[in-house]
Design a protein around this motif. Structure first.
Motif, PDB file in Angstrom:
ATOM      1  N   VAL A  14       8.430  11.967   8.197  1.00 58.10           N
ATOM      2  CA  VAL A  14       7.104  12.566   8.000  1.00 58.10           C
ATOM      3  C   VAL A  14       6.331  11.768   6.954  1.00 58.10           C
ATOM      4  O   VAL A  14       6.909  11.006   6.166  1.00 58.10           O
ATOM      5  CB  VAL A  14       7.205  14.047   7.539  1.00 58.10           C
ATOM      6  CG1 VAL A  14       7.887  14.905   8.575  1.00 58.10           C
ATOM      7  CG2 VAL A  14       7.921  14.152   6.195  1.00 58.10           C
ATOM      8  N   GLY A  15       4.992  11.942   6.949  1.00 57.80           N
ATOM      9  CA  GLY A  15       4.158  11.347   5.920  1.00 57.80           C
ATOM     10  C   GLY A  15       4.141   9.831   5.937  1.00 57.80           C
ATOM     11  O   GLY A  15       4.122   9.193   7.002  1.00 57.80           O
ATOM     12  N   ASP A  16       4.165   9.242   4.744  1.00 59.11           N
ATOM     13  CA  ASP A  16       4.100   7.786   4.604  1.00 59.11           C
ATOM     14  C   ASP A  16       5.253   7.097   5.335  1.00 59.11           C
ATOM     15  O   ASP A  16       5.082   6.011   5.904  1.00 59.11           O
ATOM     16  CB  ASP A  16       4.122   7.382   3.127  1.00 59.11           C
ATOM     17  CG  ASP A  16       2.830   7.769   2.407  1.00 59.11           C
ATOM     18  OD1 ASP A  16       1.838   8.080   3.098  1.00 59.11           O
ATOM     19  OD2 ASP A  16       2.818   7.764   1.166  1.00 59.11           O
ATOM     20  N   ASP A  17       6.427   7.728   5.321  1.00 61.92           N
ATOM     21  CA  ASP A  17       7.594   7.144   5.994  1.00 61.92           C
ATOM     22  C   ASP A  17       7.356   7.033   7.503  1.00 61.92           C
ATOM     23  O   ASP A  17       7.723   6.036   8.136  1.00 61.92           O
ATOM     24  CB  ASP A  17       8.851   7.989   5.723  1.00 61.92           C
ATOM     25  CG  ASP A  17       9.266   7.958   4.263  1.00 61.92           C
ATOM     26  OD1 ASP A  17       8.896   6.984   3.568  1.00 61.92           O
ATOM     27  OD2 ASP A  17       9.946   8.895   3.810  1.00 61.92           O
ATOM     28  N   ALA A  18       6.723   8.059   8.076  1.00 61.81           N
ATOM     29  CA  ALA A  18       6.426   8.036   9.509  1.00 61.81           C
ATOM     30  C   ALA A  18       5.330   7.015   9.817  1.00 61.81           C
ATOM     31  O   ALA A  18       5.373   6.335  10.844  1.00 61.81           O
ATOM     32  CB  ALA A  18       6.003   9.429   9.983  1.00 61.81           C
ATOM     33  N   TYR A  19       4.359   6.888   8.920  1.00 60.60           N
ATOM     34  CA  TYR A  19       3.255   5.948   9.145  1.00 60.60           C
ATOM     35  C   TYR A  19       3.741   4.502   9.149  1.00 60.60           C
ATOM     36  O   TYR A  19       3.180   3.648   9.838  1.00 60.60           O
ATOM     37  CB  TYR A  19       2.187   6.139   8.068  1.00 60.60           C
ATOM     38  CG  TYR A  19       0.897   5.406   8.359  1.00 60.60           C
ATOM     39  CD1 TYR A  19       0.034   5.858   9.359  1.00 60.60           C
ATOM     40  CD2 TYR A  19       0.536   4.269   7.641  1.00 60.60           C
ATOM     41  CE1 TYR A  19      -1.146   5.193   9.639  1.00 60.60           C
ATOM     42  CE2 TYR A  19      -0.650   3.600   7.916  1.00 60.60           C
ATOM     43  CZ  TYR A  19      -1.488   4.064   8.910  1.00 60.60           C
ATOM     44  OH  TYR A  19      -2.654   3.405   9.195  1.00 60.60           O
ATOM     45  N   GLU A  20       4.801   4.225   8.383  1.00 66.02           N
ATOM     46  CA  GLU A  20       5.379   2.876   8.366  1.00 66.02           C
ATOM     47  C   GLU A  20       5.866   2.464   9.756  1.00 66.02           C
ATOM     48  O   GLU A  20       5.984   1.283  10.067  1.00 66.02           O
ATOM     49  CB  GLU A  20       6.545   2.826   7.372  1.00 66.02           C
ATOM     50  CG  GLU A  20       6.135   2.808   5.911  1.00 66.02           C
ATOM     51  CD  GLU A  20       5.410   1.534   5.519  1.00 66.02           C
ATOM     52  OE1 GLU A  20       5.807   0.456   5.972  1.00 66.02           O
ATOM     53  OE2 GLU A  20       4.422   1.630   4.761  1.00 66.02           O
ATOM     54  N   MET A  21       6.144   3.456  10.604  1.00 67.43           N
ATOM     55  CA  MET A  21       6.668   3.187  11.948  1.00 67.43           C
ATOM     56  C   MET A  21       5.566   3.077  13.000  1.00 67.43           C
ATOM     57  O   MET A  21       5.834   2.730  14.151  1.00 67.43           O
ATOM     58  CB  MET A  21       7.630   4.305  12.352  1.00 67.43           C
ATOM     59  CG  MET A  21       8.741   4.559  11.336  1.00 67.43           C
ATOM     60  SD  MET A  21       9.797   5.926  11.822  1.00 67.43           S
ATOM     61  CE  MET A  21      10.657   5.174  13.189  1.00 67.43           C
ATOM     62  N   TYR A  22       4.321   3.367  12.609  1.00 65.11           N
ATOM     63  CA  TYR A  22       3.210   3.352  13.560  1.00 65.11           C
ATOM     64  C   TYR A  22       3.035   1.957  14.155  1.00 65.11           C
ATOM     65  O   TYR A  22       2.969   0.963  13.439  1.00 65.11           O
ATOM     66  CB  TYR A  22       1.932   3.800  12.849  1.00 65.11           C
ATOM     67  CG  TYR A  22       0.724   3.895  13.741  1.00 65.11           C
ATOM     68  CD1 TYR A  22       0.741   4.688  14.887  1.00 65.11           C
ATOM     69  CD2 TYR A  22      -0.441   3.197  13.444  1.00 65.11           C
ATOM     70  CE1 TYR A  22      -0.364   4.789  15.705  1.00 65.11           C
ATOM     71  CE2 TYR A  22      -1.557   3.290  14.256  1.00 65.11           C
ATOM     72  CZ  TYR A  22      -1.515   4.084  15.387  1.00 65.11           C
ATOM     73  OH  TYR A  22      -2.610   4.169  16.214  1.00 65.11           O
ATOM     74  N   GLU A  23       2.966   1.882  15.474  1.00 64.97           N
ATOM     75  CA  GLU A  23       2.865   0.638  16.254  1.00 64.97           C
ATOM     76  C   GLU A  23       4.102  -0.247  16.129  1.00 64.97           C
ATOM     77  O   GLU A  23       4.087  -1.389  16.552  1.00 64.97           O
ATOM     78  CB  GLU A  23       1.604  -0.164  15.858  1.00 64.97           C
ATOM     79  CG  GLU A  23       0.306   0.543  16.184  1.00 64.97           C
ATOM     80  CD  GLU A  23      -0.922  -0.311  15.949  1.00 64.97           C
ATOM     81  OE1 GLU A  23      -0.842  -1.261  15.141  1.00 64.97           O
ATOM     82  OE2 GLU A  23      -1.966  -0.038  16.568  1.00 64.97           O
ATOM     83  N   LYS A  24       5.194   0.285  15.542  1.00 66.49           N
ATOM     84  CA  LYS A  24       6.427  -0.500  15.417  1.00 66.49           C
ATOM     85  C   LYS A  24       7.651   0.268  15.904  1.00 66.49           C
ATOM     86  O   LYS A  24       8.743  -0.279  15.941  1.00 66.49           O
ATOM     87  CB  LYS A  24       6.678  -0.880  13.944  1.00 66.49           C
ATOM     88  CG  LYS A  24       5.532  -1.596  13.254  1.00 66.49           C
ATOM     89  CD  LYS A  24       5.804  -1.683  11.755  1.00 66.49           C
ATOM     90  CE  LYS A  24       4.557  -2.112  10.996  1.00 66.49           C
ATOM     91  NZ  LYS A  24       4.721  -1.971   9.547  1.00 66.49           N
ATOM     92  N   ALA A  25       7.463   1.561  16.215  1.00 70.54           N
ATOM     93  CA  ALA A  25       8.604   2.421  16.542  1.00 70.54           C
ATOM     94  C   ALA A  25       9.213   2.060  17.893  1.00 70.54           C
ATOM     95  O   ALA A  25       8.505   1.645  18.816  1.00 70.54           O
ATOM     96  CB  ALA A  25       8.161   3.885  16.558  1.00 70.54           C
TER      97      ALA A  25
END
Length: 340
Positions: A43-54
Motif C-alpha cells: 500500500v501507499g508509497d511501496d505500492a506506487y514503486e511498483m506502478y508500470e513495473k509490476a
C-alpha cells in the motif's frame, strides 16, 4: 484520555494527513497493489514503486478516480493501513475530511462512510469543502472576503471554486489534471517519434520543462521503446514538444475559468479581479503555470507557498481554531437525515 484528531485530504494520487497529537503533516501515495486479484501485496508509497513495473499477477490500483472514491473497500483498507503504519494510530479519534464540492451528495457521503464505518471506530467525522480548506490554508479571510477564486490543480481533476462571505458561490470540477497532461505528452511523443514511453516518464518531462518559461531549446534524454524496431532505446525529447502537448488540456482549463467568471455575480466578480486567482494542488507547482494563466485570463494569479499541502494545512487551522471549526459539518446533521 483525549483522543487524537486527524485532518484528511484524499487526493486521486496522494493522501495528505494532519496528525494533531504529533502536530505534523505527512503524505503518501493513494495506491494499493493486489496480488492474484485477492491478496493485498503493498500500500501507499511501496505500492506506487511498483506502478508500470509490476508483474502480471500484481495489479496496481488507484482507489480514487476523478476526485471520488471508485474502489470503496480498497480505499478503506489503504487508509486504515496508512494510519496504523508507524504512527500509533488511535481508535476513537476525530476526523475532518476535505471533499470536492462539485460531486453528488452520495459521493460526498462516501468520504464520510469511509471513516465512520471502518475499524477505526471514529468518534466523530466532519467534512469541509476542499476549496474552503484551500482558502484557509492560503491565510485568506474566508468569512469576510467578498470574492475569492480558488483553482485546485490535482492529479485527475481541476476544481474551480468561487467563494464569498464564508460560503460557496460556484464550483466546477473539470476532469483535467496531472494525468491528463502526462498522457497528452506520452501521446505526442508516440505520434511524433514513434517512441513509446510510460506515464511516469511523461510526468518527469512535464516537471522538467514546465509550461511557460524562457527556455525554448532544451532537450532531455529519456528511455523508451522504438515502435518500429520494437527495441528499448533512448531519445532526446525537446521542450517545445512537451509544451505543445500541454497546450490543449491547458486551454480546456482556461475555457472553464472564463466560463466560471461569466457565471459569477458582478459584485463577486469585481472582488475577484481585485484579489486575483489563487492556485493550489500538486500540479500548481508546474513551472510557468501561474504566468500562463495570468496572461490568458488577464487577472493576477498567485500560487500557494506549498500548493500540494495547502488544503491539509487549512484543515490543520480549522482543527486548531474554535471559530473556524464552524466551517466543518457532519453528515449526521438533520440536513442529511434522508441519507442514513
Amino acid at each position: 484520555m483525549a483522543r487524537n484528531i486527524y485532518g484528511l485530504d484524499l487526493g486521486s494520487y496522494e493522501i495528505k494527513v494532519y496528525d494533531k497529537k504529533k502536530d505534523e503533516i505527512w503524505k503518501e501515495k493513494n495506491v494499493i497493489a493486489i496480488a492474484n486479484k485477492k491478496e493485498i501485496f503493498a500500500v501507499g508509497d511501496d505500492a506506487y514503486e511498483m506502478y508500470e513495473k509490476a508483474p502480471d499477477n500484481i495489479e496496481v490500483i488507484f482507489p480514487m478516480q476523478e476526485g471520488v472514491i471508485s474502489h470503496f473497500n480498497n480505499m478503506q483498507f489503504l487508509l486504515q493501513n496508512l494510519l496504523k503504519k508507524e504512527r500509533q494510530f488511535a481508535r476513537g479519534s476525530e476526523y475532518v475530511i476535505a471533499v470536492p464540492t462539485d460531486v453528488t451528495e452520495v459521493e460526498k457521503k462516501a468520504f464520510f462512510d469511509l471513516v465512520i464505518h471502518s475499524t477505526a471506530k471514529a468518534r466523530e467525522v466532519n467534512i469541509v469543502e476542499r476549496s474552503i480548506a484551500d482558502a484557509v490554508g492560503l491565510n485568506l479571510d474566508v468569512k469576510n472576503t467578498k470574492g475569492l477564486f480558488i483553482a485546485n490543480f490535482g492529479g485527475e481533476t481541476t476544481e474551480l471554486s468561487v467563494l464569498a462571505g464564508g460560503g460557496m458561490v460556484l464550483n466546477r470540477l473539470v476532469k483535467v489534471g496531472g494525468v491528463t497532461f502526462d498522457q497528452s505528452v506520452a501521446n505526442l511523443v508516440r505520434h511524433s517519434h514513434d517512441f513509446l514511453i510510460g506515464r511516469l516518464t511523461a510526468e518527469m518531462l512535464r516537471k522538467k520543462f514546465g509550461v511557460f518559461t524562457e527556455d525554448t531549446s532544451s532537450t532531455m534524454r529519456i528511455a523508451g521503446r522504438d515502435m518500429i524496431m520494437g527495441v528499448p532505446i533512448q531519445k532526446d525529447i525537446s521542450v517545445s514538444l512537451v509544451r505543445a502537448a500541454l497546450k490543449e488540456p491547458l486551454q480546456e482549463c482556461i475555457r472553464a475559468v472564463y466560463s466560471q467568471l461569466d457565471r459569477t455575480p458582478p459584485e463577486v466578480r469585481r472582488a475577484i479581479y481585485k484579489n486575483g486567482i489563487f492556485l493550489t494542488g500538486g500540479i500548481a507547482n508546474t513551472p510557468g503555470l501561474e504566468n500562463y494563466i495570468e496572461k490568458a485570463v488577464g487577472i493576477p494569479v498567485r500560487t500557494a507557498v506549498e500548493p500540494d499541502i495547502c488544503a491539509v494545512t487549512g484543515l490543520k487551522k480549522i482543527i486548531m481554531s474554535k471559530d473556524l471549526r464552524k466551517l466543518a459539518y457532519s453528515m449526521l446533521d438533520e440536513n442529511y437525515r434522508w441519507m442514513r
